[in-house]
Write a protein that holds these residues in place. Structure first.
Motif, PDB file in Angstrom:
ATOM      1  N   TRP A 130      -7.086  13.047   8.914  1.00  0.00           N
ATOM      2  CA  TRP A 130      -5.775  12.883   8.284  1.00  0.00           C
ATOM      3  C   TRP A 130      -4.658  13.009   9.308  1.00  0.00           C
ATOM      4  O   TRP A 130      -3.685  12.268   9.264  1.00  0.00           O
ATOM      5  CB  TRP A 130      -5.580  13.901   7.178  1.00  0.00           C
ATOM      6  N   ILE A 164       1.210   1.880  13.455  1.00  0.00           N
ATOM      7  CA  ILE A 164       0.541   0.795  12.727  1.00  0.00           C
ATOM      8  C   ILE A 164       1.572  -0.054  12.014  1.00  0.00           C
ATOM      9  O   ILE A 164       1.580  -1.274  12.107  1.00  0.00           O
ATOM     10  CB  ILE A 164      -0.425   1.359  11.667  1.00  0.00           C
ATOM     11  N   LEU A 165       2.450   0.638  11.318  1.00  0.00           N
ATOM     12  CA  LEU A 165       3.444  -0.082  10.532  1.00  0.00           C
ATOM     13  C   LEU A 165       4.307  -0.936  11.452  1.00  0.00           C
ATOM     14  O   LEU A 165       4.749  -2.015  11.085  1.00  0.00           O
ATOM     15  CB  LEU A 165       4.301   0.891   9.733  1.00  0.00           C
ATOM     16  N   LEU A 186      -0.691   8.163  13.620  1.00  0.00           N
ATOM     17  CA  LEU A 186      -0.709   6.749  13.961  1.00  0.00           C
ATOM     18  C   LEU A 186       0.021   5.869  12.957  1.00  0.00           C
ATOM     19  O   LEU A 186       0.254   4.695  13.206  1.00  0.00           O
ATOM     20  CB  LEU A 186      -2.163   6.272  14.096  1.00  0.00           C
ATOM     21  N   ALA A 187       0.364   6.500  11.830  1.00  0.00           N
ATOM     22  CA  ALA A 187       0.942   5.701  10.746  1.00  0.00           C
ATOM     23  C   ALA A 187       2.115   4.854  11.235  1.00  0.00           C
ATOM     24  O   ALA A 187       2.180   3.648  10.982  1.00  0.00           O
ATOM     25  CB  ALA A 187       1.393   6.610   9.612  1.00  0.00           C
TER      26      ALA A 187
END
Ligand SMILES: Nc1ncnc2c1ncn2[C@@H]1O[C@H](COP(=O)(O)OP(=O)(O)O)[C@@H](O)[C@H]1O
Ligand SMILES: [Mg+2]
Lengths: 280, 417, 355
Positions: free
Chosen positions: B8, B18-19, B14-15
């Motif tokens: 998690w 990525i976006l 990394l969220a």
């Protein structure tokens, strides 16, 4: 056309606008509800139809407006005529076009339309936009409370306002005859008086004829010119409002005024009524 | 810290990136395949076995080192057997750089037929779609890669002929079918064979969903009394048919089901192997877990510390997923070789498919002697017969082509229209 | 915040009757229109355009269903069947007579309207659940007829391939071409519906829904208007079916089965019954939300599950989250997304003086 009606209170010579002639109504092909009803609605007058719950008053109005058929009712005998033209057996929208507007008991407004839109919807059979606008202004002039709430959803109006709105909506088709079914139901006496006052003004100023169905005989007889009393699907009494007001039976059973002082038992009433019917 | 929390945390960290970067595009030494699947819709019984099997096989291929130095990446989209999500999935696959599609479901394939051609992207449709698509000249981008309903029907009739002593003259054959386009597809071919072989054919349509067929069964067993029954049913219908035929005392050894009427799940739903004893099934891939490739997959998963999922319980459907993967792998290998090691595009892959002959040797016995050509995208229309004997699936007849000549003639005629 | 009524006075009837009465609405509509027409198709990847295309087609169908179910109060579980009527009508005309889309498209709509009137006949006598069953039956009957009539279905496969639509010789093929094609019809459908529901016919529909007996008594021929509602609704469905046919390049009745009828019912219920905006929001919700959920699950789940397992997880997660969101939104606002939007907007309309 006959002679012009006298302008006095009740003149027997007044022109008959709507004539119901000895009709029988059967629901579901088995339940006989009206057993030969005749009544006349005179032009420019308020005629009232009195009677207890279940007597068949609403059924009479539905028979006139044609809505009876959607409730699996049928006129099996008799005739109904508007200005001499037979109208029984016609579909409701045809009857409306001929000039009869019914105001249902229970105030059926179109909840999700605004007051103004309700009125426009009421003018469904009118195609001319100018005429519709005039109609709206006319309704507003009689019901200023509706004008104040013109853009409000009808579902959120108070009971009295809804009653005013449905009467106004019925006027939008420029009818000759308005059938009013228990407009006083569930309203405060003050409001009822207000509404009846407006109806009376409408009749004299807009040349309307009204058939007013009421349980509240007291109220009805103060505005009406002529009246009928209905019991168990039959007309048992008829007369001018004045005559009816002074009729001892009416005084006793509908106006709640007791002459002798001693209260009659229910059984006596039944007995009396039965005998009365035999005689009539 | 547990593994989950680490995961998690990584995800959270990394969220943002990525976006910002969007989904990763296809890598240089990677070939992307788009796989449509139905995992949550009406045909999920098939999808939840076939699609995992396909993934397992491709994982095995990658573990073995990939194909000619390329790794395979399978993107899967569950379209719930609905058409609009299938359209969306195709565009998504394209965006992610897929050079081919593995179709799932006839309506979805039909709705994309034009797109595959416009986008020059080959699509495989084993066991689905229209049989006419076997014609590579008419449908250059569609590859049934397995016996179509027509070839299966040819196989079924030929099997019946063999069972009935070598001649169908004056015999009675009942055709019980799902009353939809797929079910009706074999009808013209059957009529033709009835004429040429001299047998009497009667058809019994079963309306969807086919869980109520008492009337048809009564008609079959009580009145028509056929010498053989060919069943082309889907979903719950095959099991209902087996149960009802058995109930009326009809000999199941005189019944053969086409490919969607013969998985383990059908037998179990019908009440088990005991009740279904004698029932025959047409197969376009081998049955059972006794193949080298299956053991290799199991070993691979075990070595990774994973438990074998439920998909391994249905070998009929599982093996079809593996077979499909092997055909894809063979075509990709052809395409890369033809490009001298370069990365193929959809058009290259189409040519690769048209040269597929022989598959991954570890499939030995699981796969038919398939040979795809520019004309024949079906690869020969080979089938096997597997029957319920002594509580399990037993191979009754090895790979054969039923009425191949008649089937091909039919494909040709259909495509002339 | 800028949705304000203050300072706006209507001085003419025309102003009062404008589709978008407030200047701020008119302005945001213009901005939205420019975005959708000029920005989205230029900026976005083809993939996203394909989702837009599916939404645009769904909007046409959802509006049609909302006219019947939302505005007139007549339930129907046969909407998809009318789509297939439109689809096969257009496909046959296109293939057998070689007619262009601007003829086949209205023809498909009209044929669906005609069948819709026949299917709507029972609505005079039956209501509610009973009508639902009757329309369900007609869905099955229409499916069966198409399926068993080669003259309609084009043969055993019951699928008819059609060529891409062309405009002045230009073939609309790419997602971008088809974007303008579907957008055009979605916009026409939206504007037509907004005008319809404010017309005499639209008021009659609402009157029937709110109080059918009172509607009859003000002179509305209920039977006729119910049939008109069925006809208009089916016309939209037929056009929607034709759009699908050109978008897919094939007419296949398997794309118009009961699940599709249910999906469209879901759109209008989630979006908001009796609301044009609701139809649009519902079409977006049902079409795009599963995709968004899946992309999110794939993107973030990629760090937790390996690719093979992820496929299975994504499928079930999508189902669970999508179902959960439907329940969530319907609990928060049973009257649908459009109502939710209106409540929010009305809050700002009088902001900061709420009362
Ligand atoms: N649709 C119907 N079907 C059968 N009976 C009915 C129906 N409507 C009314 N009735 C019956 O007819 C009688 C008269 O009803 P109604 O005209 O509504 O009375 P009122 O308006 O005088 O109270 C009642 O006994 C009622 O039960
Ligand atoms: Mg009453």
């Amino acid at each position: 056309m006959q002679d012009a009606p006298a302008q006095s209170a009740v003149a027997p010579s007044a022109v008959t606008m709507l004539a119901v002639n000895n009709i029988e109504v059967v629901y579901d092909n088995v339940v006989l509800v009206l057993k030969g009803v005749s009544l006349d609605v005179k032009a420019g007058r308020i005629t009232t139809l009195l009677g207890a719950n279940g007597a068949g008053k609403s059924t009479t109005l539905k028979a006139i407006s044609g809505i009876l058929f959607t409730e699996r009712g049928n006129i099996t005998k008799g005739s109904i005529a508007l200005e001499g033209t037979p109208i029984h057996g016609r579909r409701p929208f045809e009857v409306t076009k001929l000039g009869i507007a019914q105001v249902f008991e229970g105030r059926r407004v179109f909840e999700s339309l605004s007051c103004e839109e309700n009125l426009v919807a009421g003018a469904h059979i009118v195609r001319d936009m100018g005429e519709i606008r005039d109609g709206i202004e006319r309704v507003f002039s009689y019901f200023p409370r509706i004008k104040e709430r013109r853009n409000q959803l009808a579902g959120y109006l108070s009971g009295g306002e809804q009653q005013m709105l449905v009467i106004g909506r019925a006027l939008m088709s420029s009818p000759k005859v308005v059938l009013l079914d228990e407009p006083s139901l569930g309203l405060a006496p003050m409001l009822v008086e207000e509404i009846f006052g407006i109806v009376k003004r409408l009749v004299s100023e807009q040349n309307l004829s009204v058939l007013l169905v009421e349980q509240n005989a007291n109220m009805a007889l103060t505005v009406a010119d002529h009246g009928y009393v209905m019991e168990n699907g039959r007309i048992v009494l008829e007369g001018s409002a004045e005559q009816l007001r002074s009729n001892s039976d009416i005084r006793e059973f509908y106006l709640g005024i007791n002459e002798g002082g001693a209260k009659k038992s229910y059984r006596d009433v039944k007995h009396y009524k039965r005998r009365k019917r035999w005689l009539s | 810290m547990t593994r989950q929390t680490t995961a998690w945390l990584r995800a959270g960290a990394l969220a943002g990136s990525i976006l910002a970067s969007g989904p990763a595009l296809a890598q240089d030494k990677e070939i992307v395949i788009g796989a449509q699947c139905d995992r949550t819709g009406p045909t999920q019984i098939v999808g939840n076995v076939l699609c995992p099997a396909y993934h397992h096989y491709m994982a095995l291929v990658n573990k073995r080192g990939g194909i000619e130095g390329y790794k395979i990446k399978v993107l899967e989209i569950d379209h719930e057997y609905k058409v609009p999500p299938a359209i969306e999935s195709h565009e998504r696959f394209k965006k992610e750089g897929a050079i081919m599609t593995s179709a799932f479901g006839t309506p979805q394939l039909l709705a994309l037929l034009k797109k595959f051609e416009e986008d020059k992207m080959p699509v495989t449709s084993p066991g689905i779609g229209s049989s006419a698509a076997a014609d590579g000249k008419k449908y250059p981008y569609v590859f049934p890669i397995a016996a179509t309903y027509w070839s299966q029907t040819g196989g079924a009739v030929e099997f019946a002929k063999r069972q009935l002593g070598g001649s169908l003259k004056d015999k009675k054959i009942a055709y019980m079918f799902f009353d939809n386009p797929a079910g009706r597809e074999p009808l013209p071919l059957l009529e033709e064979l009835a004429k040429s072989e001299g047998f009497q054919m009667r058809t019994f349509g079963v309306p969807s969903p086919g869980i109520e067929m008492g009337a048809q069964i009564l008609d079959v067993t009580g009145r028509f009394k056929p010498d053989f029954v060919i069943a082309h049913l889907f979903g719950r219908a095959p099991s209902v048919m087996i149960k009802e035929l058995k109930g009326k005392g009809f000999q199941l050894s005189k019944v053969v089901g086409l490919v969607w009427a013969g998985a383990e799940a059908d037998i179990i739903a019908a009440g088990g192997y005991g009740i279904s004893e004698g029932y025959h099934t047409i197969q376009y891939a081998g049955v059972g877990g006794d193949f080298k490739v299956i053991n290799e997959i199991k070993d691979m998963l075990k070595a990774e510390g994973k438990t074998l999922g439920k998909e391994f319980e249905s070998t009929v459907t599982f093996n079809r997923g593996v077979y499909q993967g092997a055909v894809h792998a063979a075509a990709i290998a052809n395409a890369i070789k033809a490009k001298g090691g370069g990365k193929p595009n959809g058009e290259d892959l189409r040519k690769g498919f048209e040269q597929v002959k022989g598959l991954d040797p570890s499939l030995d016995g699981l796969a038919p002697p398939l040979a795809l050509t520019p004309e024949d995208h079906e690869g020969g229309g080979w089938v096997q017969i597997w029957s319920i004997k002594g509580g399990k699936f037993v191979k009754t007849q090895d790979w054969f082509q039923g009425y191949r000549k008649e089937v091909l003639k039919h494909v040709e005629e259909e495509n002339k229209k | 915040m800028f949705y304000r009524e203050a300072g706006t006075f209507k001085t003419t009837y025309a102003e009062d009757m404008a589709l978008f009465p407030l200047p701020i609405t008119r302005w945001s509509m213009r901005v939205l229109l420019v975005l959708v027409i000029a920005v989205v198709p230029v900026v976005l990847h083809e993939y996203y355009l394909s989702i837009f295309n599916l939404i645009f087609i769904a909007i046409v169908g959802a509006l049609g269903l909302n006219i019947l179910v939302g505005y007139t109060g007549q339930i129907s579980i046969g909407h998809a069947a009318f789509m297939s009527v439109g689809a096969y009508t257009a496909a046959n005309l296109a293939v057998k007579l070689g007619l262009p889309f601007w003829i086949t498209l209205p023809a498909g709509g009209l044929m669906a309207a005609f069948i819709g009137v026949i299917v709507g006949m029972p609505s005079l006598r039956i209501k509610g659940t009973y009508l639902a069953i009757a329309t369900l039956a007609s869905q099955l009957i229409i499916e069966w007829i198409i399926n068993h009539t080669p003259a309609i279905s084009g043969g055993a496969a019951a699928a008819i391939e059609v060529a891409r639509p062309t405009i002045a010789g230009y073939e609309l093929k790419s997602q971008k071409d088809l974007y303008y094609f579907t957008l055009f019809f979605a916009l026409v459908a939206i504007v037509a519906t907004m005008n319809l529901v404010r017309s005499r016919i639209g008021r009659a529909f609402i009157a029937i829904r709110d109080q059918d007996i009172a509607a009859e008594i003000i002179g509305i021929n209920i039977f006729r208007y119910k049939l008109i509602a069925f006809a208009i609704s089916s016309f939209y469905a037929g056009v929607c079916g034709v759009l699908y046919t050109y978008y897919f390049g094939i007419a296949t009745y398997e794309a118009f089965q009961i699940v599709v009828s249910i999906d469209y019912l879901a759109m209008v219920i989630i979006g908001g019954l009796g609301s044009v905006l609701g139809s649009v929001l519902g079409a977006i919700f049902v079409t795009a939300l599963p995709v968004v959920i899946r992309i999110l699950v794939e993107t973030f789940g990629g760090y937790i599950w390996d690719p093979a397992a992820l496929s299975a997880v994504a499928a079930s997660m999508r189902l669970i989250i999508f179902g959960g969101l439907i329940i969530f939104f319907l609990v928060v606002e049973p009257e649908g997304l459009a109502r939710l939007w209106r409540n929010t907007r009305n809050y700002f309309r009088v902001w900061p003086f709420s009362y």
